[in-house]
Design an enzyme around this catalytic site. Structure first.
Site, mmCIF file in Angstrom:
data_model
loop_
_atom_site.group_PDB
_atom_site.id
_atom_site.type_symbol
_atom_site.label_atom_id
_atom_site.label_comp_id
_atom_site.label_asym_id
_atom_site.label_seq_id
_atom_site.Cartn_x
_atom_site.Cartn_y
_atom_site.Cartn_z
ATOM 1 N N HIS A 1 37.330 38.512 37.192
ATOM 2 C CA HIS A 1 38.712 38.998 37.180
ATOM 3 C C HIS A 1 39.643 37.897 37.662
ATOM 4 O O HIS A 1 39.456 37.366 38.761
ATOM 5 C CB HIS A 1 38.865 40.225 38.085
ATOM 6 C CG HIS A 1 38.201 41.448 37.518
ATOM 7 N ND1 HIS A 1 37.870 42.539 38.279
ATOM 8 C CD2 HIS A 1 37.817 41.730 36.251
ATOM 9 C CE1 HIS A 1 37.307 43.457 37.498
ATOM 10 N NE2 HIS A 1 37.257 42.990 36.269
ATOM 11 N N HIS B 1 33.025 41.925 50.096
ATOM 12 C CA HIS B 1 32.993 42.751 48.889
ATOM 13 C C HIS B 1 32.754 41.912 47.638
ATOM 14 O O HIS B 1 32.270 42.393 46.633
ATOM 15 C CB HIS B 1 34.314 43.511 48.709
ATOM 16 C CG HIS B 1 34.630 44.439 49.838
ATOM 17 N ND1 HIS B 1 33.831 45.496 50.164
ATOM 18 C CD2 HIS B 1 35.659 44.457 50.718
ATOM 19 C CE1 HIS B 1 34.355 46.145 51.198
ATOM 20 N NE2 HIS B 1 35.461 45.538 51.551
ATOM 21 N N GLU C 1 32.203 45.641 35.310
ATOM 22 C CA GLU C 1 32.946 46.871 35.570
ATOM 23 C C GLU C 1 33.362 47.506 34.255
ATOM 24 O O GLU C 1 33.099 48.675 34.014
ATOM 25 C CB GLU C 1 34.157 46.556 36.446
ATOM 26 C CG GLU C 1 33.731 45.998 37.799
ATOM 27 C CD GLU C 1 34.708 46.301 38.901
ATOM 28 O OE1 GLU C 1 35.850 45.814 38.826
ATOM 29 O OE2 GLU C 1 34.326 47.033 39.846
ATOM 30 N N HIS D 1 32.340 40.399 39.881
ATOM 31 C CA HIS D 1 31.580 41.631 40.125
ATOM 32 C C HIS D 1 30.218 41.446 39.464
ATOM 33 O O HIS D 1 30.141 40.870 38.384
ATOM 34 C CB HIS D 1 32.295 42.839 39.529
ATOM 35 C CG HIS D 1 33.659 43.072 40.112
ATOM 36 N ND1 HIS D 1 33.869 43.875 41.208
ATOM 37 C CD2 HIS D 1 34.875 42.592 39.757
ATOM 38 C CE1 HIS D 1 35.167 43.885 41.510
ATOM 39 N NE2 HIS D 1 35.806 43.114 40.646
ATOM 40 N N HIS E 1 37.914 36.570 41.219
ATOM 41 C CA HIS E 1 36.705 37.024 41.910
ATOM 42 C C HIS E 1 35.736 37.595 40.885
ATOM 43 O O HIS E 1 36.091 37.780 39.714
ATOM 44 C CB HIS E 1 37.062 38.066 42.976
ATOM 45 C CG HIS E 1 37.713 39.284 42.400
ATOM 46 N ND1 HIS E 1 39.078 39.439 42.333
ATOM 47 C CD2 HIS E 1 37.182 40.384 41.814
ATOM 48 C CE1 HIS E 1 39.354 40.595 41.750
ATOM 49 N NE2 HIS E 1 38.220 41.187 41.416
ATOM 50 N N THR F 1 40.294 47.808 40.900
ATOM 51 C CA THR F 1 38.998 48.497 40.831
ATOM 52 C C THR F 1 38.376 48.656 42.218
ATOM 53 O O THR F 1 37.224 49.083 42.328
ATOM 54 C CB THR F 1 38.018 47.734 39.916
ATOM 55 O OG1 THR F 1 37.757 46.444 40.482
ATOM 56 C CG2 THR F 1 38.584 47.580 38.517
#
Ligand SMILES: *[C@@H]1O[C@H](CO)[C@@H](O)[C@H](O)[C@H]1NC(C)=O
Length: 336
Positions: free
Chosen positions: A135, A84, A122, A111, A109, A217
């Site tokens: 994040h 992910h 996000e 996104h 991590h 999230t």
């Protein structure tokens, strides 16, 4: 035997994932998360679109002080492609000051979006997404012994959200992570990264941030997160963004791991606090500055041209009047 082993593997993977397979798009995509993970349909979800006209300036919000970020120990840090995202494990010796409790780090991590498409972050500020978002996940270690104990409790977690955009130069702090992605291209691959100064991942001006109560999230979307989203963005180079968008593969071995960001969720009754007041900090992007500059220049030029032509017209008229005076007086003399 083999069948049993495969079945066990499937069950184990699903259990490790929280029970149910999920993705961002497609049949298990974000619109369907609430069916398998009820909290994803809750009324305090993340991310959100931060409307700066609606935030509440709170001068009493304490400044945020990351402690121990400069030297996260001497042990190498685990970097993991979990299908992910790419995740870096962090030791609990790093923590945040500026909260009523001590929040220690567990992991960070990213996104991101996909090549050729705008967006990737996000959180949004005034409906503007950036290329990616970092994040840094912390948990309340005063109250809970582990991250997983804290993860589903109100205010159990504190996450820092850092918006990432594309700039001119390579960001050497982010390179500590990005340069290792090719070692973990496939799901469940791991590598190690030498410890580096994590405070350089944060924006230089940490004084300007937004604060609200929200959620994870990703499924199971626990509404346990005290969010801090920085107003100032950090920059990585175009090449670095390309690396992020083109190196990792998701749980489907043939699919690039891209577009791993959730859409903004309704704010409902929640407040968003700001550590700074808006009036003094109208920020313009480079593009907007350029636009503003060109606009002013063109405006000045137009004004100059207008003045020039008006002046010329006036002069012409004056000259014309003089000529006609001379002419009529000349005619007058011959006729006389
Ligand atoms: C978040 O929730 C806690 C507990 O309900 C509350 O005290 C705090 O004011 C909330 N923070 C914001 C920014 O709304």
């Amino acid at each position: 035997m083999l069948l049993v082993a495969v079945l066990l593997e499937v069950i184990w993977t699903q259990a490790a994932d929280g029970g149910q397979h999920w993705t961002y798009e497609g049949p298990h995509g974000q619109d369907d998360w609430p069916a398998s993970y009820p909290e994803c349909g809750g009324n305090a979800q993340s991310p959100i679109d931060i409307r700066t006209d609606d935030v509440i300036f709170d001068p009493k919000l304490p400044a945020l002080q990351p402690r121990g970020y400069e030297q996260p120990g001497t042990e190498p840090l685990d970097l993991h492609n979990n299908g992910h995202t790419v995740q870096l494990s962090l030791p609990p010796s790093l923590y945040l000051e500026g909260f009523p409790r001590r929040y220690v780090t567990a992991q960070l991590h990213l996104h991101w979006g996909q090549k050729g498409s705008p967006g990737g972050s996000e959180h949004q500020i005034n409906s503007k997404a950036t290329a990616a978002e970092l994040h840094i996940v912390h948990y309340d270690s005063d109250t809970y012994p582990t991250l997983s104990e804290a993860a589903d409790k109100p205010l159990g977690l504190a996450v820092l959200g850092i918006l990432i955009e594309v700039g001119e130069t390579k960001n050497s702090a982010y390179e500590h992570i990005l340069s290792h992605l090719h070692e973990i291209r496939h799901k469940d691959q791991k590598t190690v990264v030498p410890p580096f100064n994590l405070s350089e991942l944060l924006p230089p001006q940490m004084g300007q941030f937004f604060r609200y109560n929200g959620s994870l999230t990703t499924p199971p979307c626990y509404q346990s997160v005290l969010w801090t989203v920085f107003n100032q963005r950090v920059q990585i180079s175009r090449d670095q963004l390309d690396t992020l968008q083109e190196t990792l593969f998701s749980e489907e071995p043939s699919r690039l791991l891209v577009q791993n960001y959730r859409a903004p969720q309704p704010l409902h009754q929640r407040m968003v606090l700001a550590s700074f007041s808006q009036e003094s900090t109208t920020e313009y992007t480079t593009g907007e500055k350029l636009g503003l500059g060109v606009g002013i220049l063109v405006g000045c030029l137009c004004l100059l041209l207008a003045v020039y032509f008006i002046a010329r017209k006036i002069r012409k008229k004056r000259l014309g009047n003089q000529k006609s005076v001379v002419f009529t007086s000349a005619r007058a003399t011959t006729e006389a």
